[in-house]
Design an enzyme around this catalytic site. Structure first.
Site, PDB file in Angstrom:
ATOM      1  N   CYS A 214       0.824  -1.210   0.000  1.00 19.20           N
ATOM      2  CA  CYS A 214       0.000   0.000   0.000  1.00 19.20           C
ATOM      3  C   CYS A 214       0.857   1.257   0.000  1.00 19.20           C
ATOM      4  O   CYS A 214       1.295   1.717   1.055  1.00 19.20           O
ATOM      5  CB  CYS A 214      -0.956  -0.013   1.185  1.00 19.20           C
ATOM      6  SG  CYS A 214      -2.008   1.439   1.217  1.00 19.20           S
TER       7      CYS A 214
ATOM      8  N   CYS B 182      -0.535   4.181   2.011  1.00 21.51           N
ATOM      9  CA  CYS B 182      -0.426   4.015   3.469  1.00 21.51           C
ATOM     10  C   CYS B 182       1.012   4.218   3.942  1.00 21.51           C
ATOM     11  O   CYS B 182       1.251   4.816   4.979  1.00 21.51           O
ATOM     12  CB  CYS B 182      -0.839   2.613   3.920  1.00 21.51           C
ATOM     13  SG  CYS B 182      -2.254   1.945   3.089  1.00 21.51           S
ATOM     14  N   ASP B 183       1.970   3.669   3.187  1.00 22.22           N
ATOM     15  CA  ASP B 183       3.332   3.559   3.722  1.00 22.22           C
ATOM     16  C   ASP B 183       4.379   4.421   3.018  1.00 22.22           C
ATOM     17  O   ASP B 183       5.515   4.496   3.477  1.00 22.22           O
ATOM     18  CB  ASP B 183       3.791   2.082   3.658  1.00 22.22           C
ATOM     19  CG  ASP B 183       2.873   1.182   4.488  1.00 22.22           C
ATOM     20  OD1 ASP B 183       2.294   1.689   5.464  1.00 22.22           O
ATOM     21  OD2 ASP B 183       2.737  -0.008   4.149  1.00 22.22           O
TER      22      ASP B 183
END
Ligand code: NDP
Length: 334
Positions: A138, A141-142
């Protein structure tokens, strides 16, 4: 085992665009839907930043914000939500549909399966072991964890381009690795990725292994040239696997018909599955379009199909005697 008091009209499993749209339509039809939206409700859009291709948002919208709005709109008309993951289902052909959350059993006359899809894995050494230690599926997200770092993104579709463009805002250097020289990504996304100065394309290479350094974090990615077979290692602080998705049909597998890739099969032009009273919508069915807007559209179809089924079919025999079930005049199915 505890039992819920009533036989619901409709249970919807899934908290993405398909599930919430099915909820909106069934709620407005006074069917009082019960939605199992999952612990991480919002579906894949929860992991997206800007959505620029959902009609009605000329300036774009953030994925999580859009999903909050979908949810609120369904709630406004009386949708009830269970923010947890369904453990199993017992689907029936025209009978009562059963949904289990731990020991808790919920029953319904119809169920709409809208569980969506999840990211695919490469299945190579180090991929799972280094999850959270450099390897991610992701980017949104990261990506921000890799400020000033050297990062690789693996894949040749729009997901890979989107991740690469996003992560390149943080990373010092980004290498996009794809196993072919041709890309599945749309031209506009490919062009945007190519315009980024810190993105380098490396093709045709397939990753073989994610290698940890002394601290147990990702240090290198071992690659093989797809044509010559020559192997090499490149250094990377982060690696993002963006190679597509798998339908989340596992709870219904073996009960409802699925294709060889696990996508639930529906009758063409409808959301009807091979089981009467069981409908399926969104990415758990659709391996072609996979867009928020098409998922929402098929959620709407699921709701209308369920509504028509409830209107035209006698309630399941079991609903006759179940607590809260409507007393029915039993007649053969038309
Ligand atoms: P796709 O299936 O389109 O692409 C997957 C990519 O990963 C392909 O290039 C494929 O290679 C590669 N791949 C698959 N398995 C492996 C493997 N084991 N090893 C190495 N490479 C592998 O998936 P996406 O998630 O990118 O896109 C899905 C859909 O969602 C598309 O319709 C896309 O347009 C849409 N989408 C739209 C976005 C947007 O508009 N903002 C953002 C993200 C997705 P190969 O080509 O060789 O098969």
């Amino acid at each position: 085992m505890s039992e819920s008091k009533q036989v619901e009209n409709v249970i919807i499993i899934g908290g993405g665009p398909a599930g919430y749209t099915a909820a909106l339509y069934t709620a407005r039809a006074n069917l009082e839907p019960l939605v199992f939206e999952g612990f991480q409700w919002g579906g894949q859009l929860q992991n997206t930043t800007d959505v620029e291709n959902f009609p009605g948002y000329p300036d774009g919208v953030l994925g999580p914000e859009m999903m909050s709005q979908f949810r609120a709109q369904a709630e406004r008309f009386g949708t009830r939500f269970v923010t947890d993951d369904v453990d199993r289902v017992e689907l029936s052909d025209g009978g009562v549909q059963r949904v289990f959350l731990g020991d808790e059993e919920y029953r319904a006359k119809t169920v709409i399966l809208a569980m969506g899809a999840e990211p695919k894995r490469l299945g190579i050494p180090g991929e799972m072991e280094l999850g959270g230690r450099g390897v991610s599926t992701c980017g949104v997200c990261d990506g921000a964890f890799f400020k000033g770092d050297r990062v690789v993104v693996i894949g040749g579709g729009d997901s890979a381009m989107e991740d690469a463009i996003f992560i390149s805002k943080y990373a010092r250097e980004l290498i996009l690795i794809h196993r072919r020289d041709e890309f599945r990504a749309s031209q506009i996304m490919l062009d945007r990725a190519r315009e980024q100065e810190n993105i380098e394309f490396k093709t045709p290479y397939a990753p073989l292994e994610f290698v940890a350094g002394e601290e147990g974090k990702l240090e290198k990615v071992r690659l093989r040239h797809s044509e010559t077979g020559a192997e090499e290692e490149i250094e990377a602080d982060g690696a993002f696997v963006a190679i597509g998705h798998t339908p989340r049909s596992e709870i219904a597998a073996g009960q409802v018909e699925t294709d060889e890739n696990g996508y639930i099969v529906t009758e063409p032009g409808s959301t009807r599955t091979n089981l009467a009273g069981v409908f399926a919508a969104g990415d758990v069915v659709d391996h072609t379009y996979r867009q928020a807007v098409t998922a929402a559209g098929s959620g709407c179809m699921g709701a209308l199909d369920a509504e028509r089924y409830l209107r035209d079919s006698p309630p399941p025999v079991e609903a006759h005697w179940m607590p809260g079930g409507e007393p029915v005049e039993l007649s053969p199915r038309g």
